[in-house]
Design an enzyme around this catalytic site. Structure first.
Site, PDB file in Angstrom:
ATOM      1  N   PRO A 167       0.744  -1.276   0.036  1.00  0.00           N
ATOM      2  CA  PRO A 167       0.157  -0.123   0.031  1.00  0.00           C
ATOM      3  C   PRO A 167       0.685   1.473   0.079  1.00  0.00           C
ATOM      4  O   PRO A 167       1.492   1.618   0.907  1.00  0.00           O
ATOM      5  CB  PRO A 167      -0.804   0.008   1.424  1.00  0.00           C
ATOM      6  CG  PRO A 167      -0.149  -0.960   2.127  1.00  0.00           C
ATOM      7  CD  PRO A 167       0.984  -1.716   1.378  1.00  0.00           C
ATOM      8  N   GLU A 168       0.506   2.023  -1.030  1.00  0.00           N
ATOM      9  CA  GLU A 168       0.752   3.486  -0.782  1.00  0.00           C
ATOM     10  C   GLU A 168      -0.402   4.426  -0.863  1.00  0.00           C
ATOM     11  O   GLU A 168      -1.523   3.551  -0.622  1.00  0.00           O
ATOM     12  CB  GLU A 168       1.528   3.898  -2.272  1.00  0.00           C
ATOM     13  CG  GLU A 168       3.076   3.202  -2.353  1.00  0.00           C
ATOM     14  CD  GLU A 168       3.941   3.563  -3.417  1.00  0.00           C
ATOM     15  OE1 GLU A 168       3.742   4.858  -3.815  1.00  0.00           O
ATOM     16  OE2 GLU A 168       4.677   2.667  -3.736  1.00  0.00           O
TER      17      GLU A 168
ATOM     18  N   ARG B  24      16.292   1.415  -1.310  1.00  0.00           N
ATOM     19  CA  ARG B  24      14.999   0.875  -2.207  1.00  0.00           C
ATOM     20  C   ARG B  24      15.378   1.235  -3.511  1.00  0.00           C
ATOM     21  O   ARG B  24      16.246   2.228  -4.009  1.00  0.00           O
ATOM     22  CB  ARG B  24      13.856   2.015  -1.791  1.00  0.00           C
ATOM     23  CG  ARG B  24      13.760   2.324  -0.385  1.00  0.00           C
ATOM     24  CD  ARG B  24      13.280   1.126   0.422  1.00  0.00           C
ATOM     25  NE  ARG B  24      12.160   0.544   0.125  1.00  0.00           N
ATOM     26  CZ  ARG B  24      10.797   1.069   0.306  1.00  0.00           C
ATOM     27  NH1 ARG B  24      10.805   2.056   0.871  1.00  0.00           N
ATOM     28  NH2 ARG B  24       9.899   0.339  -0.167  1.00  0.00           N
TER      29      ARG B  24
ATOM     30  N   LYS C 188      -0.430   7.392   4.761  1.00  0.00           N
ATOM     31  CA  LYS C 188      -0.797   5.935   4.769  1.00  0.00           C
ATOM     32  C   LYS C 188      -1.420   5.395   5.845  1.00  0.00           C
ATOM     33  O   LYS C 188      -1.217   4.088   6.104  1.00  0.00           O
ATOM     34  CB  LYS C 188       0.633   5.345   4.470  1.00  0.00           C
ATOM     35  CG  LYS C 188       1.256   5.674   3.096  1.00  0.00           C
ATOM     36  CD  LYS C 188       2.673   4.880   2.851  1.00  0.00           C
ATOM     37  CE  LYS C 188       3.274   5.821   1.719  1.00  0.00           C
ATOM     38  NZ  LYS C 188       4.839   5.265   1.698  1.00  0.00           N
TER      39      LYS C 188
END
Length: 270
Positions: free
Chosen positions: A2-3, A258, A58
């Site tokens: 999820p973003e 990342r 979020k």
DNA sequence: TCGATCCTGTAG
DNA sequence: CTACAGGATCGA
């Protein structure tokens, strides 16, 4: 998963599925999910009614009565959904709630990195104050983005993912937005031209808005989202594949631990 | 600002 | 087996 868009889709689904529902009981399969509190911390929810569900960055907030709010962060693999019966819950259900009508609200999280805790109004306020602006709200203008980036020496990509600066953007949508705006992920945030900041502003809004629509459609009509041409994933995970604009090979680099993906031709550092 | 850490699952 | 995963936090 999820973003911002995926979290938003979860919230919309919960609004339909469980707004107004009563929480009969809370069941904690994995106490670590409630850290730093203990498994008994959810006992106060018994008998509470879910009056509203909303998102900030979020985070998901389930409002459960005056001064009582269940704050949820899905992290990497979390999900929240309602099932018809508790016996259908998967083994990755870390916490689940029996609702008054017999259904069950499940916090499913295979990696168990997600967190859930009961918080007061003051805690919610403090958390929200620590977060950057919501990129899909009207107040997020090009000028606001310019101000966020101004004077920042760090590479723009991790800056876009910094929740204290801008809310809701993660590893996928940051790469996607930079590709649309033709900005190199390693370019120092403060050195991006005003024109490109304008493009980046629009790209952020476009990719997130499109993400919300397709993430929500994914729940309503799974498998329907087939428009990967115009606004699906353009660069994320596509290293070695041709850029959709110029056919050059997409590259992968690591920033802040990342993966970042970009087109070396379209996204030049300057 | 980097690396380790929290965890489990999956792909190579 | 190793690498990697759409997140965030902590300490060096």
């Amino acid at each position: 998963m999820p973003e911002l868009p995926e979290v938003e889709a979860v919230v919309r689904r919960l609004q339909e599925a469980c707004r107004g529902a009563e929480i009969h009981s809370a069941h904690v399969e994995r106490p670590g999910t409630l850290a730093p509190h203990g498994p008994e911390s959810l006992d106060r929810l018994a008998g509470a009614r879910i009056s509203g569900v909303r998102r900030r960055a979020k985070y998901i907030f389930l409002e459960c009565g005056p001064g009582l709010c269940l704050q949820v962060h899905l992290r990497m693999t979390g999900n929240l959904y309602v099932l018809p019966d508790y016996r259908f819950r998967p083994h990755t259900a870390r916490v689940w709630f029996r609702l008054g009508d017999g259904r069950v609200l499940v916090f499913d999280d295979s990696r168990a990195l997600g967190r859930m805790q009961l918080v007061s109004d003051a805690e919610v306020l403090a958390l929200e104050a620590s977060l950057g602006p919501e990129p899909l709200e009207a107040g997020f203008s090009p000028a606001v983005l310019r101000e966020i980036l101004r004077g920042v020496k760090a590479p723009v990509k991790p800056v876009l993912m910094d929740q204290k600066r801008i809310a809701g953007i993660g590893n996928i949508y940051s790469s996607e937005a930079l590709w649309h705006a033709r900005v190199h992920p390693q370019q120092a945030a403060g050195t991006i031209s005003p024109r490109k900041v304008g493009l980046l502003h629009q790209a952020i809004r476009d990719v997130l808005q499109h993400g919300v629509v397709s993430a929500y459609a994914e729940y309503t009509q799974p498998g329907t989202v087939a428009d990967s041409e115009s606004f699906g994933v353009a660069v994320y995970g596509r290293q070695g594949e041709p850029c959709l604009k110029c056919r050059r090979s997409i590259e992968r680099i690591v920033q802040g631990g990342r993966s970042s993906f970009f087109c070396p031709a379209c996204q030049r550092e300057k």
